[in-house]
Design an enzyme around this catalytic site. Sequence first.
Site, PDB file in Angstrom:
ATOM      1  N   LYS A 176       0.816  -1.202   0.000  1.00 20.59           N
ATOM      2  CA  LYS A 176       0.000   0.000   0.000  1.00 20.59           C
ATOM      3  C   LYS A 176       0.869   1.278   0.000  1.00 20.59           C
ATOM      4  O   LYS A 176       2.073   1.213   0.214  1.00 20.59           O
ATOM      5  CB  LYS A 176      -0.936  -0.011   1.222  1.00 20.59           C
ATOM      6  CG  LYS A 176      -1.973  -1.157   1.173  1.00 20.59           C
ATOM      7  CD  LYS A 176      -2.814  -1.120  -0.084  1.00 20.59           C
ATOM      8  CE  LYS A 176      -4.134  -1.844   0.043  1.00 20.59           C
ATOM      9  NZ  LYS A 176      -4.046  -3.315   0.007  1.00 20.59           N
TER      10      LYS A 176
HETATM   11  C1  LIG Z   1      -5.377  -4.092   0.698  1.00 24.85           C
HETATM   12  C2  LIG Z   1      -6.830  -3.922   0.762  1.00 24.85           C
HETATM   13  C3  LIG Z   1      -7.597  -4.365   1.849  1.00 24.85           C
HETATM   14  C4  LIG Z   1      -7.077  -5.254   2.936  1.00 24.85           C
HETATM   15  O1  LIG Z   1      -5.920  -4.944   3.491  1.00 24.85           O
HETATM   16  P1  LIG Z   1      -4.956  -6.013   4.194  1.00 24.85           P
HETATM   17  O2  LIG Z   1      -4.143  -5.118   5.047  1.00 24.85           O
HETATM   18  O3  LIG Z   1      -4.136  -6.673   3.115  1.00 24.85           O
HETATM   19  O4  LIG Z   1      -5.776  -6.960   4.964  1.00 24.85           O
HETATM   20  C5  LIG Z   1      -8.940  -4.080   1.879  1.00 24.85           C
HETATM   21  N1  LIG Z   1      -9.529  -3.409   0.886  1.00 24.85           N
HETATM   22  C6  LIG Z   1      -8.837  -2.985  -0.184  1.00 24.85           C
HETATM   23  C7  LIG Z   1      -9.549  -2.228  -1.241  1.00 24.85           C
HETATM   24  C8  LIG Z   1      -7.483  -3.246  -0.297  1.00 24.85           C
HETATM   25  O5  LIG Z   1      -6.819  -2.861  -1.382  1.00 24.85           O
END
Ligand SMILES: *Cc1c(COP(=O)(O)O)cnc(C)c1O
Length: 400
Positions: free
Chosen positions: A186
């Site tokens: 992210k």
């Molecule tokens: C990455 C992501 C998540 C979940 O995040 P994690 O930390 O990997 O559990 C939820 N929603 C969206 C849109 C994402 O891109």
Amino acid sequence: MPGFEMFGALERAEVQDVLDSGVLMRYGFDGMRNGHWKARELEQALAARMNTRFAQTVSSGTAALTVALASAGVGAGDEVIIPTFTFVASFEAVLALGAIPVLTDIDETLCLNPSAVEKAITGRTKAVMPVHMCGSMADLKPLKAICDRHDLLLIEDACQAIGGSYEGKPLGSYGDVGCFSFDYVKTITCGEGGGLITDNETFYRNADHYSDHGHDHVGSDRGAESHPFLGYNFRISELNAAVGVAQIRRLDEFLRIQENHYGILAESLAGLEGITMRKIPVTGVQNYSFLNFFLPSEALARNAHKALAAAGIDGCFYWYDNNWHYYRKWEHLTELKTLGSVSPEVQEKLSGLKDLTFPSSDHWMGRNLSCLIKLGWSREEVAQRGEKIKNVLREVLGAA
Ligand SMILES: *Cc1c(COP(=O)(O)O)cnc(C)c1O
């Protein structure tokens, strides 16, 4: 995207603080921790940056969604409206609570279509959960109006669009609760981690307790704390939070780089006949983590996707065929492949899912390509990339 490209001395120093004290847990051990409370510090920084009264950090973005829904009172049998284009975490969080995910069409914003949402509402709908995909956002104003009219919660999944805004408000702060992921890929990362923001004190208090076994966090003796209600363990560790403390300070720097790179790429596509940009709501500002555009047909989008890869341009995604992000490949959901049994109401409501199709979502997703914006590129690399993408697309479109 992603913040790991920029790891350096700042992240190391924050982690070292935690290693030096040896207190890897966010609660307790007050005397040993040399004054370091990294999870708390990350929460303060997150709330300050997002202009909300409260923030709660947790172990992942999926945990943030789960805790947000639970804290706002979503439970067994409640219906939660989610988009057909998202990450699997959307329905995982809903199902974890015994609630029912209701897949609903997206539009040219690549996010929930407000009129489809209105049609999906039933007497059991409890929440609408738009997902701000690929750096931009759902049109939140009409969604909020619908939620207000039907007395529904608006829970924003801003995991892919941290730092973007709508009507001048940071994404995640417009609805009742907003969620972020700090997983490894992210825009800012903790390795694994997540956070939620809200102005609602009750939801915040619920999130604080629920994410730590229901502990009320009163007093300084953890063993003596009481449990006003049942919770779970969604805690973030101090080591992960420490990385986040460094990264959130760099968020605006990352956003500027992304916007810059985005501008150069968008410029090179400008005027290419046959390419249209994804719709950004009028008052919206993207976080510029992806460049999203449409081709005139599914066949051309497929050709372009292949041609870009063949030309050595990595990081351009055709989500229509993707296993993680689009409903067409979610057999594990649509065929309800679970390890144990599920409740009869979930079973009943999801049994029709495998026969459902979403032609208007397909209309947009079948023609969409999404190109990742990296932080580490030099200006020259971005310019060359833009030039290459333009040439490939021109060739694909010219051959049509
Ligand atoms: C990455 C992501 C998540 C979940 O995040 P994690 O930390 O990997 O559990 C939820 N929603 C969206 C849109 C994402 O891109």
